[in-house]
Design a protein around this motif. Structure first.
Motif, mmCIF file in Angstrom:
data_model
loop_
_atom_site.group_PDB
_atom_site.id
_atom_site.type_symbol
_atom_site.label_atom_id
_atom_site.label_comp_id
_atom_site.label_asym_id
_atom_site.label_seq_id
_atom_site.Cartn_x
_atom_site.Cartn_y
_atom_site.Cartn_z
ATOM 1 N N GLY A 1 54.339 43.219 -8.511
ATOM 2 C CA GLY A 1 54.251 42.937 -9.993
ATOM 3 C C GLY A 1 55.474 42.109 -10.569
ATOM 4 N N PRO A 2 55.383 41.781 -11.936
ATOM 5 C CA PRO A 2 56.305 40.683 -12.391
ATOM 6 C C PRO A 2 57.668 41.411 -12.268
ATOM 7 N N GLU A 3 57.816 42.751 -12.592
ATOM 8 C CA GLU A 3 59.255 42.913 -12.599
ATOM 9 C C GLU A 3 59.921 42.978 -11.171
ATOM 10 N N ALA A 4 59.200 43.335 -10.384
ATOM 11 C CA ALA A 4 59.647 43.226 -8.818
ATOM 12 C C ALA A 4 60.208 41.880 -8.600
ATOM 13 N N VAL A 5 59.071 40.939 -8.952
ATOM 14 C CA VAL A 5 59.530 39.506 -8.771
ATOM 15 C C VAL A 5 60.769 39.090 -9.547
ATOM 16 N N LYS A 6 60.956 39.610 -10.375
ATOM 17 C CA LYS A 6 62.046 39.065 -11.430
ATOM 18 C C LYS A 6 63.320 39.497 -10.661
ATOM 19 N N ILE A 7 63.287 40.623 -10.109
ATOM 20 C CA ILE A 7 64.480 41.365 -9.633
ATOM 21 C C ILE A 7 64.756 40.476 -8.271
ATOM 22 N N GLN A 8 63.744 40.310 -7.665
ATOM 23 C CA GLN A 8 63.882 39.224 -6.344
ATOM 24 C C GLN A 8 64.493 37.982 -6.467
ATOM 25 N N SER A 9 63.983 37.543 -7.847
ATOM 26 C CA SER A 9 64.758 36.342 -8.201
ATOM 27 C C SER A 9 66.340 36.108 -8.452
ATOM 28 N N GLN A 10 66.549 37.181 -9.295
ATOM 29 C CA GLN A 10 67.796 37.363 -9.842
ATOM 30 C C GLN A 10 68.641 37.915 -8.616
ATOM 31 N N THR A 11 68.199 38.540 -7.762
ATOM 32 C CA THR A 11 68.982 38.791 -6.416
ATOM 33 C C THR A 11 69.384 37.656 -5.636
ATOM 34 N N PHE A 12 68.143 36.901 -5.409
ATOM 35 C CA PHE A 12 68.306 35.482 -4.701
ATOM 36 C C PHE A 12 69.515 34.703 -5.397
ATOM 37 N N ILE A 13 69.467 34.536 -6.575
ATOM 38 C CA ILE A 13 70.421 33.857 -7.350
ATOM 39 C C ILE A 13 71.916 34.108 -7.017
ATOM 40 N N ARG A 14 72.033 35.539 -7.307
ATOM 41 C CA ARG A 14 73.342 36.025 -7.040
ATOM 42 C C ARG A 14 73.874 36.087 -5.431
ATOM 43 N N LEU A 15 72.898 36.329 -4.603
ATOM 44 C CA LEU A 15 73.198 36.191 -3.156
ATOM 45 C C LEU A 15 73.315 34.551 -2.856
ATOM 46 N N CYS A 16 73.003 33.898 -3.265
ATOM 47 C CA CYS A 16 73.335 32.270 -2.965
ATOM 48 C C CYS A 16 74.716 32.002 -3.621
ATOM 49 N N SER A 17 74.907 32.426 -5.007
ATOM 50 C CA SER A 17 76.097 32.137 -5.475
ATOM 51 C C SER A 17 77.097 32.821 -4.877
ATOM 52 N N GLY A 18 77.032 33.938 -4.329
ATOM 53 C CA GLY A 18 78.166 34.684 -3.514
ATOM 54 C C GLY A 18 78.361 33.828 -2.162
ATOM 55 N N THR B 1 69.895 46.157 -4.905
ATOM 56 C CA THR B 1 68.144 45.831 -5.107
ATOM 57 C C THR B 1 67.247 46.872 -4.001
ATOM 58 N N ALA B 2 67.801 47.256 -2.820
ATOM 59 C CA ALA B 2 67.136 47.966 -1.910
ATOM 60 C C ALA B 2 66.933 49.260 -2.849
ATOM 61 N N ALA B 3 68.110 49.777 -3.225
ATOM 62 C CA ALA B 3 68.191 51.026 -3.903
ATOM 63 C C ALA B 3 67.158 51.000 -5.003
ATOM 64 N N ARG B 4 67.160 50.040 -5.904
ATOM 65 C CA ARG B 4 66.759 49.666 -7.319
ATOM 66 C C ARG B 4 65.099 49.787 -6.841
ATOM 67 N N TYR B 5 64.671 49.075 -5.832
ATOM 68 C CA TYR B 5 63.243 48.931 -5.607
ATOM 69 C C TYR B 5 62.635 50.326 -5.329
ATOM 70 N N GLY B 6 63.489 51.323 -4.462
ATOM 71 C CA GLY B 6 62.936 52.452 -3.985
ATOM 72 C C GLY B 6 62.720 53.434 -5.232
ATOM 73 N N ALA B 7 63.747 53.234 -6.162
ATOM 74 C CA ALA B 7 63.815 54.146 -7.311
ATOM 75 C C ALA B 7 62.531 53.592 -8.482
ATOM 76 N N LEU B 8 62.392 52.359 -8.716
ATOM 77 C CA LEU B 8 61.586 51.821 -9.469
ATOM 78 C C LEU B 8 60.063 52.138 -8.929
ATOM 79 N N LEU B 9 59.716 52.031 -7.918
ATOM 80 C CA LEU B 9 58.428 51.968 -7.350
ATOM 81 C C LEU B 9 58.137 53.364 -7.214
ATOM 82 N N SER B 10 58.999 54.301 -7.156
ATOM 83 C CA SER B 10 58.592 55.585 -7.108
ATOM 84 C C SER B 10 58.609 56.411 -8.424
ATOM 85 N N GLY B 11 58.772 55.748 -9.663
ATOM 86 C CA GLY B 11 58.635 56.228 -10.829
ATOM 87 C C GLY B 11 59.794 56.936 -11.322
ATOM 88 N N CYS B 12 61.174 56.769 -11.000
ATOM 89 C CA CYS B 12 62.213 57.064 -11.380
ATOM 90 C C CYS B 12 62.546 56.674 -12.836
#
Length: 333
Positions: free
Chosen positions: A138-155, A187-198
């Motif tokens: 879904g689009p929210e997961a894609v947005k999270i992945q993109s933002q994560t990748f930007i920060r990872l590369c910036s770091g 992001t690992a923790a975020r996906y688990g919570a998001l995709l299980s309806g927290c």
């Protein structure tokens, strides 16, 4: 492929939760194995090189555990866990090129086994594969992945550069680690919570928890790079000294006003130290008070992550998350 190990035993959890984590990690491993395969045998082999070398699968475990705060582990959670792990593996291919590493997880690094160009391209391919998996969530997961990748590369970019003049080296370095390592674990923790309806409140808590244990995880790695021997670490110790990185122990040693530290400080400032000079620096730094100070700061970051968990309903899952925060700073390799 590597036969997946069961989830590490976490104190205070029920046999039922342990069994669900074991099954979830096995499903993640199956998906990883399937997605790194390729019609071209060489690409399939290079893709799977670091996957075959093993690894703790810490990030997938965190995704699965976070899902237990919601409706539990499902196919989307497993897919997200695999996507995060592939993102992590891809970053290792690039790290080893940047570090000119010869080994990783006790095996030849991809750049040593193949060459730098292949290692970079395989890392890119794995980043693409991870994104392809996440795109189905879904689009929210894609947005999270993109933002994560930007920060990872910036770091990573900031980690490869010296602290700018006028900035506090400690604060700068902790900020680098939040991007370089913390964001993907968050992001690992975020996906688990998001995709299980927290709830959004639970998701926000887990993001902050994940980023803090991610920083603690990297701080512990920095200590291990100095304190461990080759057979424990799976790669040559002293990598940060060779590269001129300013990790916390090195920052504290360089800030020392003790004249007895002049030789160590000279060695730590060398731009291209020899292997003998790296070995001498390690011998001087390992018993230095800078190591104790860095360990205390690392444990404080992990303790802060545990404190955040107080906002969640207390039970076996939050107890397991607290144990993970302790575990990341109490390991040898």
């Amino acid at each position: 492929m590597v036969t997946p190990a069961p989830a590490p035993a976490l104190p205070g959890i029920s046999p039922g939760l342990q069994a669900r984590l074991d099954l979830g990690l096995a499903a993640v491993e199956d998906l990883l194995t399937a997605r790194v395969d390729h019609d071209d045998p060489f690409i399939a082999e290079a893709n799977a090189h670091l996957l075959r070398a093993g690894g703790k699968r810490f990030r997938p475990l965190l995704t699965l555990l976070a899902a237990e705060l919601g409706s539990g582990i499902n196919d989307d959670v497993v897919a997200a866990a695999a996507g995060v792990e592939l993102t992590h593996l891809a970053s290792l291919y690039h790290d080893d090129v940047m570090d000119d590493a010869l080994t990783r997880r006790g095996a030849p690094s991809a750049n040593a086994k193949y060459d730098n160009s292949t290692a970079i391209l395989v890392g890119d391919l794995l980043f693409g594969t991870a994104s392809d998996i996440i795109a189905d969530l879904g689009p929210e997961a894609v947005k999270i992945q993109s933002q994560t990748f930007i920060r990872l590369c910036s770091g990573q970019i900031r980690d490869d550069r010296a602290c700018p003049p006028g900035q506090d080296p400690n604060a700068y370095y902790l900020g680098v680690l939040a991007d370089k390592t913390g964001v993907l674990i968050a992001t690992a923790a975020r996906y688990g919570a998001l995709l299980s309806g927290c709830s959004r409140e639970t998701i926000a808590t887990l993001i902050e928890y994940g980023e803090r244990i991610g920083v603690a995880f990297q701080l512990a790695d920095d200590l291990i790079d100095i304190s461990s021997e080759m057979d424990v670490l799976g790669k040559a110790p002293g990598t940060d000294i060779r590269e001129g990185k300013r990790t916390l122990p090195i920052i504290h040693a360089l800030a020392s006003q003790d004249p007895a530290d002049a030789r160590l400080q000279h060695l730590l400032r060398l731009s291209e130290p020899s292997e003998d000079q790296v070995a001498e620096a390690l011998a001087l730094l390992r018993p230095h008070p800078a190591m104790d100070r860095a360990r205390a700061e690392t444990e404080a970051v992990a303790a802060g992550a545990k404190d955040i968990l107080a906002a969640l309903p207390q039970g076996e899952v939050t107890a397991a998350l607290a144990h993970l925060a302790d575990r990341v700073v109490r390991r040898d390799g």
